[in-house]
Design a protein around this motif. Structure first.
Motif, short mmCIF file in Angstrom:
data_model
loop_
_atom_site.label_atom_id
_atom_site.label_comp_id
_atom_site.label_asym_id
_atom_site.label_seq_id
_atom_site.Cartn_x
_atom_site.Cartn_y
_atom_site.Cartn_z
N GLY A 174 13.54 -33.43 -4.15
CA GLY A 174 13.13 -34.70 -4.71
C GLY A 174 14.11 -35.83 -4.41
N SER A 175 13.82 -36.98 -5.02
CA SER A 175 14.61 -38.19 -4.77
C SER A 175 14.97 -38.87 -6.08
CB SER A 175 13.84 -39.17 -3.89
OG SER A 175 13.53 -38.61 -2.63
N LEU A 176 16.08 -39.59 -6.04
CA LEU A 176 16.50 -40.45 -7.14
C LEU A 176 17.20 -41.66 -6.55
CD1 LEU A 176 18.17 -38.11 -9.84
CD2 LEU A 176 16.07 -39.45 -10.12
N ARG A 177 17.15 -42.78 -7.27
CA ARG A 177 17.91 -43.94 -6.88
C ARG A 177 18.83 -44.33 -8.03
NH1 ARG A 177 16.48 -50.14 -5.00
NH2 ARG A 177 16.08 -50.44 -7.22
N LEU A 178 20.10 -44.33 -7.74
CA LEU A 178 21.10 -44.76 -8.71
C LEU A 178 21.40 -46.24 -8.50
CD1 LEU A 178 23.66 -41.80 -8.57
CD2 LEU A 178 21.54 -42.00 -9.89
N SER A 179 21.66 -46.93 -9.59
CA SER A 179 22.06 -48.33 -9.54
C SER A 179 23.37 -48.50 -10.28
CB SER A 179 21.00 -49.22 -10.20
OG SER A 179 19.77 -49.13 -9.54
N CYS A 180 24.13 -49.48 -9.86
CA CYS A 180 25.39 -49.79 -10.52
C CYS A 180 25.49 -51.31 -10.60
CB CYS A 180 26.56 -49.20 -9.75
SG CYS A 180 28.18 -49.69 -10.37
N ALA A 181 25.42 -51.84 -11.81
CA ALA A 181 25.49 -53.28 -12.03
C ALA A 181 26.91 -53.68 -12.37
CB ALA A 181 24.55 -53.67 -13.16
N ALA A 182 27.38 -54.73 -11.71
CA ALA A 182 28.76 -55.19 -11.89
C ALA A 182 28.79 -56.53 -12.61
CB ALA A 182 29.45 -55.31 -10.55
N SER A 183 29.86 -56.76 -13.33
CA SER A 183 30.07 -58.05 -14.00
C SER A 183 31.57 -58.28 -14.14
CB SER A 183 29.40 -58.08 -15.37
OG SER A 183 29.96 -57.09 -16.22
N GLY A 184 31.92 -59.53 -14.36
CA GLY A 184 33.30 -59.86 -14.69
C GLY A 184 34.10 -60.50 -13.58
N ARG A 185 33.87 -60.13 -12.37
CA ARG A 185 34.60 -60.73 -11.24
C ARG A 185 33.60 -60.94 -10.12
NH1 ARG A 185 40.15 -59.56 -10.81
NH2 ARG A 185 40.07 -60.84 -8.92
N THR A 186 34.01 -61.63 -9.08
CA THR A 186 33.12 -61.89 -7.95
C THR A 186 32.84 -60.58 -7.21
OG1 THR A 186 34.03 -64.10 -7.72
CG2 THR A 186 32.77 -63.22 -5.87
#
Length: 124
Positions: free
Chosen positions: A16-28
């Motif tokens: 099977g398949s999965l998509r991971l996401s990683c959201a960043a904040s705080g700096r450029t």
């Protein structure tokens, strides 16, 4: 440093398949190369994939090459890991990390920001 939050983990059958996401904040976000690492129970944390600041250069561990794809959207301050043809040995906690470098290093010691991790479990 940046604050990182992963999402998208879960339980999936082999193949099977999965998509991971990683959201960043705080700096450029675009000033950081990004990496995905994983840690299975009883094992050391290992490099999975990395993407350069611009997104133009990527690198992969041999174990995932051809199955995983890393990408980033600097406008959304998000990095992704598309995982396909998953195997039971891919089971681990997956972490995203940010390094203040142009290219994404494989050495986890060069990353100064880490997310909390997201669990991926692949059943046979």
């Amino acid at each position: 440093q940046v604050q990182l939050v992963e999402s998208g983990g879960g339980l999936v059958q082999a193949g099977g398949s999965l998509r991971l996401s990683c959201a960043a904040s705080g700096r450029t976000f675009s000033r950081f190369a990004m990496g995905w690492f994983r840690q299975a129970p009883g094992k050391e944390r290992e490099f999975v994939a990395g993407v350069s600041r611009s997104g133009g250069s990527t690198s992969y561990a041999d174990s995932v090459k051809g199955r995983f794809t890393i990408s980033r959207d600097n406008a959304k301050s998000t990095v992704y890991l598309q995982m396909s043809s998953l195997k039971p040995e891919d089971t681990a906690v997956y972490y995203c990390a940010a390094a203040p470098t142009i290219w994404a290093p494989e050495d986890l010691g060069l990353y100064d920001s880490w997310g909390q991790g997201t669990q991926v479990a692949v059943s046979s």
